[in-house]
Design a protein around this motif. Structure first.
Motif, short mmCIF file in Angstrom:
data_model
loop_
_atom_site.label_atom_id
_atom_site.label_comp_id
_atom_site.label_asym_id
_atom_site.label_seq_id
_atom_site.Cartn_x
_atom_site.Cartn_y
_atom_site.Cartn_z
N LEU A 133 0.83 -1.20 0.00
CA LEU A 133 0.00 0.00 0.00
C LEU A 133 0.86 1.26 0.00
O LEU A 133 0.53 2.25 -0.64
CB LEU A 133 -0.93 0.00 1.22
CG LEU A 133 -2.10 -0.99 1.18
CD1 LEU A 133 -2.80 -1.04 2.52
CD2 LEU A 133 -3.09 -0.61 0.08
N MET A 134 1.96 1.24 0.72
CA MET A 134 2.87 2.38 0.75
C MET A 134 3.43 2.66 -0.64
O MET A 134 3.43 3.81 -1.12
CB MET A 134 4.02 2.13 1.73
CG MET A 134 5.04 3.27 1.78
SD MET A 134 6.39 2.96 2.95
CE MET A 134 7.29 1.66 2.09
N ILE A 135 3.91 1.62 -1.31
CA ILE A 135 4.46 1.79 -2.66
C ILE A 135 3.36 2.22 -3.63
O ILE A 135 3.58 3.05 -4.52
CB ILE A 135 5.12 0.48 -3.13
CG1 ILE A 135 6.28 0.10 -2.20
CG2 ILE A 135 5.63 0.63 -4.56
CD1 ILE A 135 7.35 1.17 -2.05
N SER A 136 2.15 1.68 -3.44
CA SER A 136 1.03 2.08 -4.30
C SER A 136 0.72 3.56 -4.14
O SER A 136 0.43 4.25 -5.12
CB SER A 136 -0.21 1.24 -3.96
OG SER A 136 0.00 -0.12 -4.25
N ALA A 137 0.76 4.04 -2.90
CA ALA A 137 0.49 5.45 -2.65
C ALA A 137 1.51 6.33 -3.37
O ALA A 137 1.15 7.32 -4.03
CB ALA A 137 0.50 5.73 -1.15
N GLY A 138 2.78 5.98 -3.25
CA GLY A 138 3.82 6.75 -3.92
C GLY A 138 3.67 6.71 -5.43
O GLY A 138 3.83 7.72 -6.12
N TYR A 139 3.35 5.52 -5.96
CA TYR A 139 3.18 5.37 -7.40
C TYR A 139 2.04 6.24 -7.91
O TYR A 139 2.18 6.94 -8.92
CB TYR A 139 2.90 3.90 -7.73
CG TYR A 139 2.50 3.66 -9.17
CD1 TYR A 139 3.45 3.53 -10.17
CD2 TYR A 139 1.16 3.56 -9.53
CE1 TYR A 139 3.08 3.31 -11.49
CE2 TYR A 139 0.78 3.35 -10.84
CZ TYR A 139 1.74 3.22 -11.82
OH TYR A 139 1.37 3.02 -13.12
N LEU A 140 0.91 6.23 -7.20
CA LEU A 140 -0.25 6.98 -7.67
C LEU A 140 0.00 8.49 -7.61
O LEU A 140 -0.37 9.23 -8.53
CB LEU A 140 -1.48 6.62 -6.82
CG LEU A 140 -2.81 7.27 -7.23
CD1 LEU A 140 -3.11 7.03 -8.70
CD2 LEU A 140 -3.95 6.72 -6.38
N LEU A 141 0.66 8.95 -6.55
CA LEU A 141 0.97 10.38 -6.45
C LEU A 141 1.92 10.81 -7.57
O LEU A 141 1.72 11.87 -8.19
CB LEU A 141 1.61 10.67 -5.09
CG LEU A 141 0.67 10.61 -3.87
CD1 LEU A 141 1.47 10.67 -2.58
CD2 LEU A 141 -0.34 11.75 -3.92
N LYS A 142 2.93 10.00 -7.85
CA LYS A 142 3.87 10.35 -8.92
C LYS A 142 3.22 10.27 -10.29
O LYS A 142 3.52 11.07 -11.18
CB LYS A 142 5.09 9.42 -8.84
CG LYS A 142 5.96 9.67 -7.61
CD LYS A 142 7.02 8.61 -7.44
CE LYS A 142 8.13 8.73 -8.42
NZ LYS A 142 9.24 7.79 -8.13
N LYS A 143 2.30 9.32 -10.46
CA LYS A 143 1.61 9.18 -11.74
C LYS A 143 0.72 10.40 -12.00
O LYS A 143 0.70 10.94 -13.11
CB LYS A 143 0.78 7.90 -11.74
CG LYS A 143 0.08 7.58 -13.06
CD LYS A 143 -0.63 6.24 -12.97
CE LYS A 143 -1.42 5.95 -14.23
NZ LYS A 143 -0.56 5.81 -15.42
N LEU A 144 -0.02 10.83 -11.00
CA LEU A 144 -0.84 12.03 -11.14
C LEU A 144 0.02 13.25 -11.44
O LEU A 144 -0.33 14.09 -12.27
CB LEU A 144 -1.65 12.27 -9.85
CG LEU A 144 -2.90 11.43 -9.63
CD1 LEU A 144 -3.42 11.63 -8.22
CD2 LEU A 144 -3.97 11.78 -10.65
#
Length: 324
Positions: free
Chosen positions: A239-250
């Motif tokens: 979940l932590m990595i997913s959060a970082g991925y989604l923020l960077k993708k946006l």
């Protein structure tokens, strides 16, 4: 990458029944799905009474991954994108802006690390008011009830040259406050829900051109992630990595500057270190360390990580403190 739970509204096939099937294989996010043996997962679905719907859910996840693959760009296209779209947003702090070469860069995730009372929230509020004053919209995730509209109003009043409460000129303050959209978010799943909705709105052009989001703030990201990192299971880390991925993708796809804060924890030998560990360390494009001089409003800033600036560069800034 996104957790499966946050995808249910947009993709009906990823329902609670399918999520339970995936959870039985320790699959809680798209990242987990990519790491799992696809043939073994399909074979497991075949042995289930809901095999048809489960395989449809697997196909849905594969199509989602296909749509998330970024288009290939050559070096010249990347340079043109950086010069045309990845603008710099001043934070309102000369010291921070000097370290960053002009401000927060669109398309990148910048992290402010520091102990309690070091000035992280003040930097977020000042950045939000500065961007909004310059015409950009701001999404502000408040995880600890630290967002203060009174402090924003104070900052705008100081920089606009009029006193708070002066009804003769309500325009500038009203415009700034309308451009800052604050969400009270108290767990990681709430944040995913809001980010997914923001992603949908940005893709569908629901956001008006003159209210385009330029800055997204999460104060603080560690408050959301730390509670899910306990135990030996992989879900919290995913979940932590997913959060970082989604923020960077946006940030990258919609030319948004992302600013997050992170607290400090005790390390070896009694020294302090950023929370969230080594895995999170690679997520931000830029990491800044904030510390406040004892008994003063002077804040020291240094670079821990920057793609184009040497580490350990330092600057100072003065915090604007108000009794609000």
């Amino acid at each position: 990458m996104a957790p499966l739970k946050s995808m249910e509204k947009e993709y009906p096939l990823i329902d609670s029944h399918f999520q339970s099937f995936c959870a039985s294989h320790a699959i809680f996010s798209l990242e987990d799905f990519l790491l799992y043996d696809l043939h073994a997962l399909i074979a497991s679905a075949d042995n289930h009474s809901s095999s048809i719907t489960f395989k449809q859910g697997i196909d849905q996840l594969l199509s989602v991954i296909d749509t998330q693959l970024p288009p290939l760009m050559n070096g010249l296209q990347l340079l043109e994108d950086a010069e045309c779209n990845k603008r710099l947003l001043p934070t309102g702090f000369k010291g921070i802006d000097a370290l960053l070469g002009g401000g927060l860069r669109a398309g990148q995730l910048t992290e402010l690390v520091g102990p309690s009372s070091s000035g992280k929230t003040q930097a977020c509020l000042t950045s939000a008011s500065t961007v909004a004053k310059n015409g950009g919209s701001v999404i502000y995730f408040d995880t600890g009830n630290s967002f203060s509209p009174q402090r924003i109003a104070h900052l705008v009043g100081q920089t606009s040259g009029y006193v708070i409460g002066n009804q003769a000129e309500p325009g500038p303050l009203q415009k700034v406050m309308e451009r800052i959209i604050c969400y009270s978010v108290f767990d990681i799943y709430q944040m995913f829900d809001v980010l997914q909705q923001l992603k949908i709105n940005l893709k569908s052009k629901i956001v008006e051109p003159d209210r385009r989001v330029q800055l997204l703030i999460v104060d603080s990201i560690s408050s959301l992630i730390t509670p899910i990192l306990g135990g030996s299971g992989p879900q919290g880390h995913a979940l932590m990595i997913s959060a970082g991925y989604l923020l960077k993708k946006l940030a990258d796809e919609h030319n948004i500057a992302v600013l997050v804060t992170n607290h400090m924890v005790a390390g070896e030998g009694g020294t302090s270190k950023p929370a969230l560990g080594e895995s999170w360390k690679s997520v931000p494009h830029i990491r800044l360390l904030l510390s406040r001089e004892y008994g003063s409003n002077v804040c020291n800033i240094s670079t821990l990580k920057h793609p184009s600036v040497a580490s350990d560069r330092a600057a100072k800034c003065v915090l604007c403190i108000c009794d609000c």
